[in-house]
Design a protein around this motif. Structure first.
Motif, PDB file in Angstrom:
ATOM      1  N   PHE A   9       0.828  -1.206   0.000  1.00  0.00           N
ATOM      2  CA  PHE A   9       0.000   0.000   0.000  1.00  0.00           C
ATOM      3  C   PHE A   9       0.860   1.253   0.000  1.00  0.00           C
ATOM      4  O   PHE A   9       1.940   1.274   0.582  1.00  0.00           O
ATOM      5  CB  PHE A   9      -0.926   0.037   1.237  1.00  0.00           C
ATOM      6  N   LEU A  10       0.342   2.301  -0.651  1.00  0.00           N
ATOM      7  CA  LEU A  10       0.986   3.609  -0.621  1.00  0.00           C
ATOM      8  C   LEU A  10      -0.102   4.661  -0.771  1.00  0.00           C
ATOM      9  O   LEU A  10      -0.948   4.552  -1.665  1.00  0.00           O
ATOM     10  CB  LEU A  10       1.998   3.736  -1.766  1.00  0.00           C
ATOM     11  N   SER A  11      -0.067   5.656   0.098  1.00  0.00           N
ATOM     12  CA  SER A  11      -1.012   6.775  -0.019  1.00  0.00           C
ATOM     13  C   SER A  11      -0.224   8.060  -0.171  1.00  0.00           C
ATOM     14  O   SER A  11       0.741   8.293   0.559  1.00  0.00           O
ATOM     15  CB  SER A  11      -1.890   6.882   1.231  1.00  0.00           C
ATOM     16  N   VAL A  12      -0.647   8.887  -1.104  1.00  0.00           N
ATOM     17  CA  VAL A  12      -0.006  10.179  -1.299  1.00  0.00           C
ATOM     18  C   VAL A  12      -1.098  11.223  -1.527  1.00  0.00           C
ATOM     19  O   VAL A  12      -2.237  10.886  -1.862  1.00  0.00           O
ATOM     20  CB  VAL A  12       0.959  10.196  -2.509  1.00  0.00           C
ATOM     21  N   ARG A  13      -0.726  12.468  -1.378  1.00  0.00           N
ATOM     22  CA  ARG A  13      -1.660  13.564  -1.650  1.00  0.00           C
ATOM     23  C   ARG A  13      -1.508  13.989  -3.103  1.00  0.00           C
ATOM     24  O   ARG A  13      -0.411  13.937  -3.682  1.00  0.00           O
ATOM     25  CB  ARG A  13      -1.378  14.744  -0.735  1.00  0.00           C
ATOM     26  N   GLU A  14      -2.607  14.411  -3.661  1.00  0.00           N
ATOM     27  CA  GLU A  14      -2.605  14.877  -5.041  1.00  0.00           C
ATOM     28  C   GLU A  14      -1.564  15.983  -5.215  1.00  0.00           C
ATOM     29  O   GLU A  14      -1.481  16.899  -4.386  1.00  0.00           O
ATOM     30  CB  GLU A  14      -4.008  15.406  -5.397  1.00  0.00           C
ATOM     31  N   GLY A  15      -0.786  15.859  -6.271  1.00  0.00           N
ATOM     32  CA  GLY A  15       0.250  16.851  -6.544  1.00  0.00           C
ATOM     33  C   GLY A  15       1.624  16.459  -6.015  1.00  0.00           C
ATOM     34  O   GLY A  15       2.645  16.963  -6.500  1.00  0.00           O
ATOM     35  N   ASP A  16       1.649  15.537  -5.045  1.00  0.00           N
ATOM     36  CA  ASP A  16       2.935  15.056  -4.530  1.00  0.00           C
ATOM     37  C   ASP A  16       3.520  14.021  -5.482  1.00  0.00           C
ATOM     38  O   ASP A  16       2.853  13.557  -6.406  1.00  0.00           O
ATOM     39  CB  ASP A  16       2.759  14.440  -3.143  1.00  0.00           C
ATOM     40  N   SER A  17       4.764  13.637  -5.225  1.00  0.00           N
ATOM     41  CA  SER A  17       5.379  12.542  -5.984  1.00  0.00           C
ATOM     42  C   SER A  17       5.132  11.229  -5.263  1.00  0.00           C
ATOM     43  O   SER A  17       5.107  11.181  -4.030  1.00  0.00           O
ATOM     44  CB  SER A  17       6.887  12.752  -6.112  1.00  0.00           C
ATOM     45  N   GLN A  80      -1.789  12.344  -9.665  1.00  0.00           N
ATOM     46  CA  GLN A  80      -3.187  12.751  -9.836  1.00  0.00           C
ATOM     47  C   GLN A  80      -4.121  11.642  -9.349  1.00  0.00           C
ATOM     48  O   GLN A  80      -3.710  10.491  -9.225  1.00  0.00           O
ATOM     49  CB  GLN A  80      -3.460  13.043 -11.310  1.00  0.00           C
ATOM     50  N   THR A  81      -5.375  12.002  -9.145  1.00  0.00           N
ATOM     51  CA  THR A  81      -6.337  10.998  -8.677  1.00  0.00           C
ATOM     52  C   THR A  81      -6.479   9.866  -9.690  1.00  0.00           C
ATOM     53  O   THR A  81      -6.729   8.717  -9.321  1.00  0.00           O
ATOM     54  CB  THR A  81      -7.712  11.621  -8.407  1.00  0.00           C
ATOM     55  N   GLY A  82      -6.278  10.176 -10.961  1.00  0.00           N
ATOM     56  CA  GLY A  82      -6.340   9.137 -11.986  1.00  0.00           C
ATOM     57  C   GLY A  82      -5.198   8.144 -11.926  1.00  0.00           C
ATOM     58  O   GLY A  82      -5.224   7.115 -12.605  1.00  0.00           O
ATOM     59  N   ASP A  83      -4.203   8.441 -11.110  1.00  0.00           N
ATOM     60  CA  ASP A  83      -3.092   7.503 -10.943  1.00  0.00           C
ATOM     61  C   ASP A  83      -3.410   6.433  -9.899  1.00  0.00           C
ATOM     62  O   ASP A  83      -2.630   5.489  -9.728  1.00  0.00           O
ATOM     63  CB  ASP A  83      -1.825   8.260 -10.512  1.00  0.00           C
ATOM     64  N   SER A  84      -4.527   6.581  -9.201  1.00  0.00           N
ATOM     65  CA  SER A  84      -4.920   5.570  -8.208  1.00  0.00           C
ATOM     66  C   SER A  84      -5.125   4.243  -8.915  1.00  0.00           C
ATOM     67  O   SER A  84      -5.944   4.132  -9.832  1.00  0.00           O
ATOM     68  CB  SER A  84      -6.212   5.986  -7.501  1.00  0.00           C
ATOM     69  N   PHE A  99       7.828 -14.792 -16.891  1.00  0.00           N
ATOM     70  CA  PHE A  99       7.578 -13.599 -16.090  1.00  0.00           C
ATOM     71  C   PHE A  99       7.389 -13.946 -14.636  1.00  0.00           C
ATOM     72  O   PHE A  99       6.766 -14.936 -14.316  1.00  0.00           O
ATOM     73  CB  PHE A  99       6.267 -12.938 -16.542  1.00  0.00           C
ATOM     74  N   VAL A 100       7.863 -13.068 -13.764  1.00  0.00           N
ATOM     75  CA  VAL A 100       7.471 -13.134 -12.362  1.00  0.00           C
ATOM     76  C   VAL A 100       6.961 -11.753 -11.978  1.00  0.00           C
ATOM     77  O   VAL A 100       7.654 -10.753 -12.176  1.00  0.00           O
ATOM     78  CB  VAL A 100       8.649 -13.525 -11.442  1.00  0.00           C
ATOM     79  N   PHE A 101       5.761 -11.713 -11.452  1.00  0.00           N
ATOM     80  CA  PHE A 101       5.162 -10.460 -11.010  1.00  0.00           C
ATOM     81  C   PHE A 101       5.289 -10.316  -9.505  1.00  0.00           C
ATOM     82  O   PHE A 101       5.206 -11.298  -8.765  1.00  0.00           O
ATOM     83  CB  PHE A 101       3.663 -10.425 -11.359  1.00  0.00           C
ATOM     84  N   GLY A 102       5.432  -9.083  -9.056  1.00  0.00           N
ATOM     85  CA  GLY A 102       5.312  -8.787  -7.638  1.00  0.00           C
ATOM     86  C   GLY A 102       3.847  -8.824  -7.231  1.00  0.00           C
ATOM     87  O   GLY A 102       2.963  -8.971  -8.076  1.00  0.00           O
ATOM     88  N   PRO A 103       3.568  -8.664  -5.948  1.00  0.00           N
ATOM     89  CA  PRO A 103       2.182  -8.740  -5.458  1.00  0.00           C
ATOM     90  C   PRO A 103       1.364  -7.496  -5.777  1.00  0.00           C
ATOM     91  O   PRO A 103       0.147  -7.496  -5.608  1.00  0.00           O
ATOM     92  CB  PRO A 103       2.359  -8.891  -3.940  1.00  0.00           C
ATOM     93  N   GLY A 104       2.027  -6.442  -6.210  1.00  0.00           N
ATOM     94  CA  GLY A 104       1.315  -5.205  -6.530  1.00  0.00           C
ATOM     95  C   GLY A 104       1.283  -4.241  -5.361  1.00  0.00           C
ATOM     96  O   GLY A 104       1.150  -4.647  -4.208  1.00  0.00           O
ATOM     97  N   THR A 105       1.397  -2.961  -5.681  1.00  0.00           N
ATOM     98  CA  THR A 105       1.294  -1.891  -4.683  1.00  0.00           C
ATOM     99  C   THR A 105       0.046  -1.088  -5.004  1.00  0.00           C
ATOM    100  O   THR A 105      -0.088  -0.555  -6.112  1.00  0.00           O
ATOM    101  CB  THR A 105       2.522  -0.959  -4.730  1.00  0.00           C
ATOM    102  N   ARG A 106      -0.855  -1.006  -4.044  1.00  0.00           N
ATOM    103  CA  ARG A 106      -2.083  -0.235  -4.251  1.00  0.00           C
ATOM    104  C   ARG A 106      -1.803   1.218  -3.901  1.00  0.00           C
ATOM    105  O   ARG A 106      -1.531   1.550  -2.742  1.00  0.00           O
ATOM    106  CB  ARG A 106      -3.222  -0.789  -3.391  1.00  0.00           C
ATOM    107  N   LEU A 107      -1.849   2.070  -4.914  1.00  0.00           N
ATOM    108  CA  LEU A 107      -1.606   3.502  -4.723  1.00  0.00           C
ATOM    109  C   LEU A 107      -2.931   4.226  -4.569  1.00  0.00           C
ATOM    110  O   LEU A 107      -3.799   4.130  -5.437  1.00  0.00           O
ATOM    111  CB  LEU A 107      -0.841   4.079  -5.921  1.00  0.00           C
ATOM    112  N   SER A 108      -3.077   4.907  -3.466  1.00  0.00           N
ATOM    113  CA  SER A 108      -4.266   5.732  -3.226  1.00  0.00           C
ATOM    114  C   SER A 108      -3.839   7.189  -3.251  1.00  0.00           C
ATOM    115  O   SER A 108      -2.900   7.573  -2.545  1.00  0.00           O
ATOM    116  CB  SER A 108      -4.901   5.398  -1.872  1.00  0.00           C
ATOM    117  N   VAL A 109      -4.527   7.990  -4.036  1.00  0.00           N
ATOM    118  CA  VAL A 109      -4.209   9.409  -4.147  1.00  0.00           C
ATOM    119  C   VAL A 109      -5.309  10.197  -3.448  1.00  0.00           C
ATOM    120  O   VAL A 109      -6.474  10.128  -3.838  1.00  0.00           O
ATOM    121  CB  VAL A 109      -4.075   9.844  -5.615  1.00  0.00           C
TER     122      VAL A 109
END
Lengths: 111, 117
Positions: A9-17, A80-84, A99-109
């Motif tokens: 999981f990762l949460s960021v504010r809109e406009g941040d990197s 941006q919110t569309g990057d969620s 291929f080997v995939f990671g488990p995925g990181t859920r980004l919440s903006v």
């Protein structure tokens, strides 16, 4: 065996990197990939990096590769919110056939 | 865990013939399935989204008349490569999401290797 790890999981504010990190185990990986999965949609290839590169930039996306530490990161500038979405890191092995995939990181903006 | 199967796992065909690939979710229902293509030593590319009971949604550059998709039931999607040519030789992979709580988890099939002579 081959393994790819990501924080979930990762949460960021809109406009941040946003910086999404990935570690992998196969030192013979030729290419490393970042995929994006929006809700209800399939995986979309975002970008990839060849293993002899250490950085690749594509508009708001910057990929950094530390081959010594087997660490890959994806930086999204001006998030941006569309990057969620869920972001998957993937490596190829076996001559690029597998291929080997990671488990995925859920980004919440957050607004 | 959930399993997605594909059949056949390997197929060789003559140029000009059609080939059908099946994708089944074995222990869950999937109203949506996804079809990917992997060229040798390249990444997976999303081809289309298969929707049960309605038309598939194709990604840009994928010919819908060439790659026919039919999502016949909640556990089966088929991809038919029509009038196959050698450049269609590839590895075709399907995936199906299973909803658990508020999230979807993707389960991938083992892939079908198509070789067109």
């Amino acid at each position: 065996g081959e393994d790819v790890e990501q924080s979930l999981f990762l949460s960021v504010r809109e406009g941040d990197s946003s910086v999404i990190n990935c570690t992998y185990t196969d030192s013979s990986s030729t290419y490393l990939y970042w995929y994006k999965q929006e809700p209800g949609a399939g995986l979309q290839l975002l970008t990839y990096i060849f293993s002899n590169m250490d950085m690749k930039q594509d508009q708001r996306l910057t990929v950094l590769l530390n081959k010594k530490d087997k660490h890959l990161s994806l930086r999204i500038a001006d998030t941006q919110t569309g990057d969620s979405a869920i972001y998957f890191c993937a490596e190829t092995f076996g001559g690029g056939q597998n291929f080997v995939f990671g488990p995925g990181t859920r980004l919440s903006v957050l607004p | 865990g959930a399993v997605v199967s594909q059949h056949p796992s390997w197929v060789i065909c003559k140029s000009g013939t059609s080939v059908k690939i099946e994708c089944r979710s074995l222990d869950f229902q999937a109203t949506t399935m996804f079809w990917y293509r992997q060229f040798p030593k390249q990444s997976l590319m999303l081809m289309a989204t298969s929707n049960e009971g309605s038309k598939a949604t194709y990604e840009q550059g994928v010919e819908k008349d060439k790659f026919l998709i039919n999502h016949a039931s909640l556990t089966l999607s088929t991809l038919t490569v029509t009038s196959a040519h050698p450049e269609d030789s590839s590895f075709y992979i399907c995936s199906a999401p299973r909803t658990s709580g508020l999230s979807d988890e993707q389960f991938f099939g083992p892939g079908t290797r198509l070789t067109v002579l």
